[in-house]
Enzyme design. Sequence first.
Site, mmCIF file in Angstrom:
data_model
loop_
_atom_site.group_PDB
_atom_site.id
_atom_site.type_symbol
_atom_site.label_atom_id
_atom_site.label_comp_id
_atom_site.label_asym_id
_atom_site.label_seq_id
_atom_site.Cartn_x
_atom_site.Cartn_y
_atom_site.Cartn_z
ATOM 1 N N SER A 1 -31.742 -16.682 -7.197
ATOM 2 C CA SER A 1 -32.680 -17.241 -8.173
ATOM 3 C C SER A 1 -33.293 -18.552 -7.709
ATOM 4 C CB SER A 1 -31.967 -17.472 -9.512
ATOM 5 O OG SER A 1 -31.518 -16.267 -10.062
ATOM 6 N N SER B 1 -33.284 -20.618 -11.945
ATOM 7 C CA SER B 1 -34.616 -20.110 -12.286
ATOM 8 C C SER B 1 -35.467 -21.155 -13.008
ATOM 9 C CB SER B 1 -34.512 -18.830 -13.109
ATOM 10 O OG SER B 1 -33.940 -17.791 -12.345
#
Length: 250
Positions: A62, A127
């Site tokens: 991520s 993220s």
Amino acid sequence: MQGKRQDVAKNVILFLGDGMSIPTVAATRMYIGGEEELLSFDKFPYTGLSKTYCVDHQTADSACSATAYLGGVKGNLGTIGVSAAVGKKNCTAMNLKENEVDSIARLFQLKGKRTGLVTTTRVTHASPAGVYAHTAYRRWESDSAVLKSENDPKECRDIAYQLIFGETGRNLQVILGGGRKNFIPKEEEDEEGKPGARSDHMNLLVDWTKQKERLGLKYEYVSNREQLLNVKHDTEYMLVLSFLIGGGIG
């Protein structure tokens, strides 16, 4: 049938389904009705594909993938908002301005646009951190995590610190997600009676409010659903944090 609109968009909202690879999406279609079933976004007029590998790893996480889709630059596994010149846990390279990768949020800020992030995981997770952070290691969500990796938190600024004091982070109008403990010192408890995670005795939530007060801005810190439903309509900056222990993929 009305034709497609070709004018300039007033607002841009990027939705990211973490871990939604082509096989995962295909499996979803089959689960709900078969290969010819259409998901909501299958009905959009345009489709694009991106290659998400890291510079040093074929299978992305991520962190490096967030740098790619938010900043347009590929980095190394575990790094966020920096180029491939920065290796994992390399504080020296991380702090070089020329190695920083500006996210699309920063580019919009420089154009005078309002920006924000909303996530179902920790706001310091890899993220969402791609929106505002520049770090050599995705796990450095608080200064305690930096210390655990035997690095200096004053040299390797943690992700929560960057959200409050970083150039992009401090200019986000909306921040909504989990991970409240990364902003509170270990010796203090949050609104739910849960201890913080920081070792530097800093309460970043207090620092955020003082920051906005000094600038004369209208702000609200929100810690529960009731407060969120009663946010004043003229609020300029909103920080919404829950405890939320886990969440996120990769």
